[in-house]
Design a protein around this motif. Structure first.
Motif, mmCIF file in Angstrom:
data_model
loop_
_atom_site.group_PDB
_atom_site.id
_atom_site.type_symbol
_atom_site.label_atom_id
_atom_site.label_comp_id
_atom_site.label_asym_id
_atom_site.label_seq_id
_atom_site.Cartn_x
_atom_site.Cartn_y
_atom_site.Cartn_z
ATOM 1 N N VAL A 292 -8.691 4.309 19.857
ATOM 2 C CA VAL A 292 -8.457 2.967 19.316
ATOM 3 C C VAL A 292 -7.696 2.993 17.991
ATOM 4 N N GLY A 293 -7.303 4.187 17.557
ATOM 5 C CA GLY A 293 -6.395 4.274 16.420
ATOM 6 C C GLY A 293 -7.024 4.092 15.052
ATOM 7 N N ILE A 294 -8.320 4.389 14.911
ATOM 8 C CA ILE A 294 -8.922 4.338 13.579
ATOM 9 C C ILE A 294 -8.288 5.445 12.739
ATOM 10 N N GLN B 249 1.111 2.598 6.943
ATOM 11 C CA GLN B 249 2.529 2.645 7.261
ATOM 12 C C GLN B 249 3.130 1.249 7.101
ATOM 13 N N ALA B 250 4.455 1.219 6.921
ATOM 14 C CA ALA B 250 5.144 -0.065 6.805
ATOM 15 C C ALA B 250 5.110 -0.771 8.161
ATOM 16 N N GLU B 251 4.661 -2.013 8.169
ATOM 17 C CA GLU B 251 4.549 -2.772 9.416
ATOM 18 C C GLU B 251 5.550 -3.926 9.422
ATOM 19 N N LYS B 252 6.059 -4.229 10.584
ATOM 20 C CA LYS B 252 7.029 -5.309 10.736
ATOM 21 C C LYS B 252 6.316 -6.665 10.710
ATOM 22 N N GLY C 183 2.865 -7.132 8.178
ATOM 23 C CA GLY C 183 4.083 -7.254 7.392
ATOM 24 C C GLY C 183 4.003 -8.314 6.309
ATOM 25 N N HIS C 184 5.154 -8.619 5.711
ATOM 26 C CA HIS C 184 5.218 -9.646 4.664
ATOM 27 C C HIS C 184 6.503 -10.446 4.818
ATOM 28 N N LEU C 185 6.528 -11.626 4.194
ATOM 29 C CA LEU C 185 7.654 -12.560 4.312
ATOM 30 C C LEU C 185 7.831 -13.295 2.999
ATOM 31 N N GLN C 186 9.090 -13.538 2.632
ATOM 32 C CA GLN C 186 9.398 -14.280 1.415
ATOM 33 C C GLN C 186 10.212 -15.520 1.739
ATOM 34 N N GLU D 82 1.768 1.820 16.403
ATOM 35 C CA GLU D 82 2.572 1.296 15.306
ATOM 36 C C GLU D 82 1.979 0.020 14.714
ATOM 37 N N ASN D 83 1.292 -0.757 15.542
ATOM 38 C CA ASN D 83 0.771 -2.040 15.084
ATOM 39 C C ASN D 83 -0.460 -2.395 15.922
#
Length: 432
Positions: free
Chosen positions: A149-151, A232-235, A267-270, A408-409
């Protein structure tokens, strides 16, 4: 109500907030999981005074010389003794540095589905090992499920060190055995800690019996563990839950208001960023980001926000807003690791509903590549899946989904399977 008044070395700790940590505890029967959780709650002063008095009285009635801290999780124990369905027990506590949610998952094979449910949101797992027994079949099974499960972070807690005279040689032997096994599973981020949950050694306080161990206590590991989504950086992924169109005749300015509401899954948004709305593919820019009607300059993972776009775009619940440069390709077929949760076996002839974020699609099973034997960790051929089975499968979809690989996500790489006739959740999957 007040909390129990006993000292802890973290009374004067920094008030820096390291964010919420969700972690899972698992172990074989009698490894001391209930005592560990009880000790952690007690030593961090997360036990209400009246609860503490109650378990003190119960301990005295049983003729015990000290408080039995495992009684703090006795509700789950009672369910086991009654043989009824076991749900994951969630417990909450906080220190001066962060807040915690403990997912207390039953470890028996028949409760695999419950452990998968608990592990799906955890960012760290504590696997208990009895220092006398060492690595058992259940230890291997729990480790495989945690890996599956990716822990991202794993702590192997070698408990009951007081019963092996706090032997450093025994601790190193168990550590070597586990590392040899973990290498086969591809587990890389694993830490080891010797402790005695009964006596409190290396839980919150270091104690005096394990002076040869120079590493951090269990609480220090928990307090310094990375927060979710930081590995990790996520989209940027924003599934639309609701379209807000206020109907207020007294306020003409609201006639043109069109806000897309939901939670930022990753991720993040501006403000000013270029975005694309899927599945339509329309492009626009972010005009405003709001929380509770107040404008904010940027949005981050797990925030619930309202997005306002610069252009009039057809967008509704089930659509996904992404950054234009990070748009995933729509898919109509998925391969996934599937855990079957229902008592009724998976039926190849039936059509199921797959729910991915806020979007639904009808789906049909096209293949079962193999079923995992959770005890031997072998991949076996399978024609059907029964409750608690884990398998690698393929589904064909009626509607496109916008997915990322689970590795990845974890938010957009996961889905659930729903039985349309009963509306019950019957499966949970992780996209490969």
């Amino acid at each position: 109500m007040t909390t129990a008044n006993h000292d802890t070395p973290h009374d004067n700790a920094s008030t820096v907030d390291n964010g919420l940590l969700r972690f899972l505890t698992c172990g074989s029967v009698d490894d001391g999981k209930s005592t560990l959780i009880g000790r952690l709650l007690y030593d961090t002063k997360a036990v209400l005074a009246d609860t503490l008095q109650a378990i003190e009285k119960t301990s005295q009635k049983r003729g015990l010389g000290a408080v039995d801290l495992s009684l703090l999780t006795d509700g789950l124990q009672a369910e086991r003794e009654q043989g009824i369905t076991i749900d994951v027990a969630y417990r909450y506590f906080s220190t001066g540095r962060r807040k915690y949610i403990i997912a207390d998952a039953p470890g028996h094979e028949q409760y695999t589905r419950n452990m998968i449910t608990a592990a799906s949101t955890a960012n760290l797992a504590i696997i208990l090992v009895d220092a006398r027994k060492g690595i058992l079949t259940q230890t291997r099974r729990h480790s495989k499920l945690v890996s599956l499960v990716g822990i991202p972070h794993l702590v192997v807690a070698v408990n009951k060190m007081d019963l092996v005279d706090y032997s450093p040689a025994r601790f190193e032997e168990i550590r070597a055995d586990y590392l040899a096994f973990a290498e086969k599973l591809g587990i890389t981020d694993v830490r080891f800690i010797p402790l005695s949950a009964l006596n409190g050694d290396m839980i919150v306080e270091r104690g005096e019996a394990l002076s040869w161990y120079q590493g951090p206590t269990l609480l220090e590991i928990l307090e310094s563990a990375p927060a979710a989504h930081s590995e990790q950086a996520e989209k940027f992924r924003f599934p639309v839950q609701y379209v807000c169109r206020p109907q207020d005749s007294a306020n003409p300015e609201l006639h043109d208001y069109r806000g897309f509401m939901g939670q930022v899954e990753s991720g993040h948004l501006q403000v000013g960023d270029a975005v694309t709305v899927l599945p339509g593919g329309q492009q626009s820019t972010v005009k405003a980001i709001q929380i509770g009607g107040t404008d904010i300059p940027a949005a981050f993972t797990e925030q619930s926000i309202t997005l306002l776009l610069a252009d009039e775009i057809d967008c509704s619940r089930g659509d996904m807003i992404v950054k234009s440069a990070e748009a995933p390709a729509p898919v109509k077929e998925i391969r996934a690791t599937l855990c079957w949760l229902a008592e009724t076996p998976l039926d190849r002839a039936r059509t199921y509903l797959i729910r991915h974020t806020t979007r639904d699609s009808k789906a049909k099973l096209t293949a079962i590549d193999y079923r995992l034997d959770v005890n031997t960790l072998e991949n076996l051929p399978a024609e059907k899946l029964s409750m608690n089975d884990i398998a690698e499968v393929s589904f064909k979809l009626a509607q496109p989904l916008f997915v990322d690989p689970y590795r990845e996500n974890r938010a957009t790489g996961a889905f659930i399977v729903i039985d349309e006739s009963s509306n019950n959740t019957v499966g949970a999957g992780m996209i490969l």
